[in-house]
Design a protein around this motif. Structure first.
Motif, short mmCIF file in Angstrom:
data_model
loop_
_atom_site.label_atom_id
_atom_site.label_comp_id
_atom_site.label_asym_id
_atom_site.label_seq_id
_atom_site.Cartn_x
_atom_site.Cartn_y
_atom_site.Cartn_z
N GLY A 110 13.61 -20.56 -1.91
CA GLY A 110 12.95 -21.74 -1.12
C GLY A 110 11.67 -21.28 -0.63
N SER A 111 11.47 -19.86 -0.46
CA SER A 111 10.07 -19.36 -0.35
C SER A 111 10.23 -17.88 -0.40
CB SER A 111 9.41 -19.90 1.35
OG SER A 111 10.32 -19.28 2.47
N LEU A 112 9.03 -17.42 -0.41
CA LEU A 112 8.81 -15.87 -0.91
C LEU A 112 7.79 -15.43 0.15
CD1 LEU A 112 9.41 -13.40 -2.44
CD2 LEU A 112 7.53 -14.37 -3.94
N ALA A 113 7.93 -14.27 0.94
CA ALA A 113 7.25 -13.37 1.65
C ALA A 113 7.11 -11.97 1.02
CB ALA A 113 7.41 -13.50 3.19
N VAL A 114 6.06 -11.65 0.54
CA VAL A 114 5.92 -10.20 0.02
C VAL A 114 5.04 -9.36 1.08
CG1 VAL A 114 4.88 -8.99 -1.97
CG2 VAL A 114 5.96 -11.29 -2.05
N ILE A 115 5.75 -8.32 1.47
CA ILE A 115 5.07 -7.29 2.48
C ILE A 115 4.68 -6.09 2.19
CG2 ILE A 115 5.18 -7.00 5.15
CD1 ILE A 115 7.30 -9.05 5.33
N CYS A 116 3.32 -5.61 2.37
CA CYS A 116 3.04 -4.26 1.96
C CYS A 116 3.77 -4.03 0.64
CB CYS A 116 3.41 -3.41 3.22
SG CYS A 116 2.61 -3.64 4.81
N SER A 117 3.28 -4.60 -0.28
CA SER A 117 3.97 -4.56 -1.68
C SER A 117 2.90 -4.71 -2.69
CB SER A 117 5.20 -5.60 -2.04
OG SER A 117 5.84 -5.25 -3.14
N SER A 118 3.42 -4.83 -3.93
CA SER A 118 2.53 -4.83 -5.14
C SER A 118 3.04 -5.53 -6.29
CB SER A 118 1.70 -3.44 -5.41
OG SER A 118 0.82 -3.46 -6.58
N ALA A 119 2.15 -6.07 -7.23
CA ALA A 119 2.72 -6.45 -8.68
C ALA A 119 2.92 -5.43 -9.59
CB ALA A 119 1.79 -7.62 -9.04
N HIS A 120 2.26 -4.01 -8.92
CA HIS A 120 2.50 -3.04 -9.77
C HIS A 120 2.18 -1.76 -8.78
CE1 HIS A 120 -1.70 -1.52 -9.76
NE2 HIS A 120 -2.02 -2.87 -9.48
N PHE A 121 2.82 -0.59 -9.04
CA PHE A 121 2.69 0.44 -8.01
C PHE A 121 1.94 1.50 -8.54
CE2 PHE A 121 5.84 -2.44 -6.60
CZ PHE A 121 5.83 -2.18 -5.27
N GLY A 122 0.98 1.32 -9.22
CA GLY A 122 -0.17 2.47 -9.52
C GLY A 122 0.15 3.33 -10.73
N GLY A 123 1.12 2.79 -11.63
CA GLY A 123 1.30 3.38 -12.78
C GLY A 123 2.64 4.03 -12.72
N SER A 124 3.16 4.29 -14.07
CA SER A 124 4.53 4.88 -14.12
C SER A 124 4.58 6.23 -13.82
CB SER A 124 5.08 4.57 -15.47
OG SER A 124 4.35 5.34 -16.49
N ALA A 125 3.57 7.40 -14.14
CA ALA A 125 3.40 8.56 -14.08
C ALA A 125 3.91 9.17 -12.82
CB ALA A 125 2.29 9.14 -14.64
N PRO A 126 3.33 8.72 -11.73
CA PRO A 126 3.35 9.58 -10.35
C PRO A 126 4.96 9.04 -10.05
CG PRO A 126 1.27 8.10 -10.19
CD PRO A 126 2.01 7.84 -11.48
N TRP A 127 5.71 7.96 -10.32
CA TRP A 127 6.92 7.64 -10.08
C TRP A 127 8.03 8.38 -10.97
CZ3 TRP A 127 7.86 5.67 -5.51
CH2 TRP A 127 6.54 4.86 -4.85
N ARG A 128 7.61 8.68 -12.02
CA ARG A 128 8.51 9.43 -12.84
C ARG A 128 8.43 10.87 -12.36
NH1 ARG A 128 10.74 5.82 -16.11
NH2 ARG A 128 9.29 4.29 -17.09
N GLU A 129 7.26 11.29 -11.97
CA GLU A 129 7.13 12.51 -11.40
C GLU A 129 8.15 12.72 -10.07
OE1 GLU A 129 2.93 13.38 -11.06
OE2 GLU A 129 2.87 13.28 -13.29
N ARG A 130 7.89 11.86 -9.21
CA ARG A 130 8.75 11.95 -7.86
C ARG A 130 10.19 11.64 -8.32
NH1 ARG A 130 8.00 7.88 -2.86
NH2 ARG A 130 5.85 8.53 -3.13
N ALA A 131 10.67 10.95 -9.25
CA ALA A 131 12.11 10.75 -9.56
C ALA A 131 12.63 12.17 -10.10
CB ALA A 131 12.23 9.67 -10.69
N ALA A 132 11.83 12.85 -11.03
CA ALA A 132 12.01 14.02 -11.73
C ALA A 132 12.50 15.29 -10.54
CB ALA A 132 11.11 14.56 -12.76
N ARG A 133 11.49 15.24 -9.68
CA ARG A 133 11.27 16.35 -8.50
C ARG A 133 12.64 16.15 -7.63
NH1 ARG A 133 6.61 18.29 -4.22
NH2 ARG A 133 8.06 20.01 -3.12
N VAL A 134 12.62 14.72 -7.31
CA VAL A 134 14.18 14.31 -6.49
C VAL A 134 15.19 14.68 -7.10
CG1 VAL A 134 15.32 12.44 -5.49
CG2 VAL A 134 12.82 12.55 -5.11
N ARG A 135 15.54 14.73 -8.29
CA ARG A 135 16.60 15.12 -9.17
C ARG A 135 16.79 16.65 -9.13
NH1 ARG A 135 15.16 10.27 -12.56
NH2 ARG A 135 16.87 8.75 -12.10
N ARG A 136 15.60 17.08 -9.24
CA ARG A 136 15.73 18.53 -9.18
C ARG A 136 16.04 19.24 -7.76
NH1 ARG A 136 10.76 18.25 -12.04
NH2 ARG A 136 9.91 19.21 -9.91
#
Length: 379
Positions: A110-136
């Motif tokens: 019925g309605s949407l509120a988007v708070i402190c968010s984005s349509a993208h989050f700065g590219g894939s590389a930083p997130w894949r690096e974070r995911a890999a380090r968290v898994r390690r």
């Protein structure tokens, strides 16, 4: 067959319009602790936990997860609660889920509120690096920097930091995978759901430019920027977020002062304002906002009907000064002297003859003054 759902907390009457609240990565539904109870006055509020966060099972998603996968889990939760159509608000990753729902399942929102968010989050590389380090290494190294990433200097919410530290590393990494692949920038113009964007000006993760980008692309979207907020605005600036969401969910409040003048007349309102003091100012504001800006503007009853109800209530309580004012208001709202008399006669049955006798005397005096008054050539 056992169905595993996102952990959730429902507040408010189930008969009220449903509102789903989504969290940020690393937090739980406690992110909404300062906002959800207030929203539950008018809505059935359901806030949920990401997989592996709070009380949600970690195995609801796995490596390579997408925001679409998370959105599907939200829809499964809504279906399990027999919620067909709902308002939605989400922070950061929770906001991305809302954008996905608005594009792919607009019939559910019925309605949407988007708070402190984005349509993208700065590219894939930083997130894949974070995911890999968290898994390690696990998640403790990230939790140590939570305050700096989430809040302005000197502010913290220990419960949220603890939730971050206790999040399941594999599920957290899968959520990072979802953020890595998320990019809706070229599709934002296709969102047709009424949309509110809320940005924190101190937000290093999704700065205001990210929210402006969405606001510029989504037809009819509204943007609110909070000067003191960082990334977790509902926790740091709950009053401001609550105000923005109330306007989004319930509509902007009507002009109570305009209605007050239309019903009671300029002369009465001018006298009331002239008598106002610092001691009475908040009461005058309350009367204008609540009585005139919310009740008298509700289209469920006409002003004629509201005048009849008000006259009856004033007779029942013996408020004859207010009764005189509202006899005049009833005339402005279209009641004839005969109709006013019929209302007062009704009160004789249900409020008592002495109360009605006094009311007739007051109304007769007001109506007589009206008959002898000079015609108002300005109308």
């Amino acid at each position: 067959m056992t169905v595993h759902l996102l952990n959730h907390l429902a507040q408010g009457p189930a008969s009220a319009p449903p509102l789903l609240l989504g969290p940020s990565l690393g937090t739980s539904y406690a992110l909404w602790d300062a906002v959800a109870p207030e929203l539950s006055v008018t809505h059935w509020v359901v806030r949920w936990d990401l997989p592996g966060h709070g009380g949600s099972p970690a195995d609801l998603i796995g490596p390579g997860a997408t925001v679409g996968d998370l959105a599907a889990l939200v829809l499964e939760l809504a279906d399990a609660l027999d919620i067909e159509r709902f308002a939605y608000a989400g922070v950061s990753l929770g906001g991305a889920v809302g954008l996905h729902l608005a594009l792919h399942h607009p019939e559910r929102l019925g309605s949407l509120a988007v708070i402190c968010s984005s349509a993208h989050f700065g590219g894939s590389a930083p997130w894949r690096e974070r995911a890999a380090r968290v898994r390690r290494e696990g998640i403790e190294w990230l939790a140590r920097s939570a305050d700096a990433r989430w809040f302005t200097s000197g502010f913290t919410v220990p419960r949220l930091v603890r939730d971050h530290r206790e999040a399941d590393p594999e599920a957290y990494a899968a959520c990072c995978d979802a953020l890595a692949s998320f990019d809706l920038r070229d599709r934002l113009a296709g969102i047709s759901v009424p949309t509110l964007l809320v940005a924190g000006r101190q937000d290093p993760a999704t700065p205001p430019a990210h929210l402006r980008e969405i606001a510029d692309a989504v037809p009819g979207a509204a943007l609110v920027e909070l000067p003191e907020a960082s990334h977790l605005a509902p926790a740091q600036c709950p009053e401001a977020v609550l105000s923005a969401l109330r306007t989004q969910l319930n509509g902007a409040p009507a002009s109570g002062m305009a209605v007050r003048r239309e019903v009671l007349g300029d002369a009465h309102v001018d006298r009331a304002q002239a008598r106002q003091t610092p001691f009475t100012a908040r009461f005058q504001d309350f009367v204008s906002r609540c009585a005139w800006g919310e009740i008298w503007t509700d289209p469920t009853l006409s002003r004629r009907e509201r005048s009849m109800i008000t006259l009856t209530a004033l007779v029942a309580q013996g408020h004859h000064d207010e009764l005189a004012m509202h006899v005049r208001a009833a005339r402005r709202n279209g009641l004839t002297p005969q109709e006013i008399g019929a209302v007062l006669l009704q009160t004789a049955v249900y409020c008592g003859v002495p109360a009605a006798n006094s009311a007739f005397a007051t109304a007769q005096r007001v109506l007589a003054e009206e008959e002898t008054a000079e015609p108002d050539e300005s109308r």
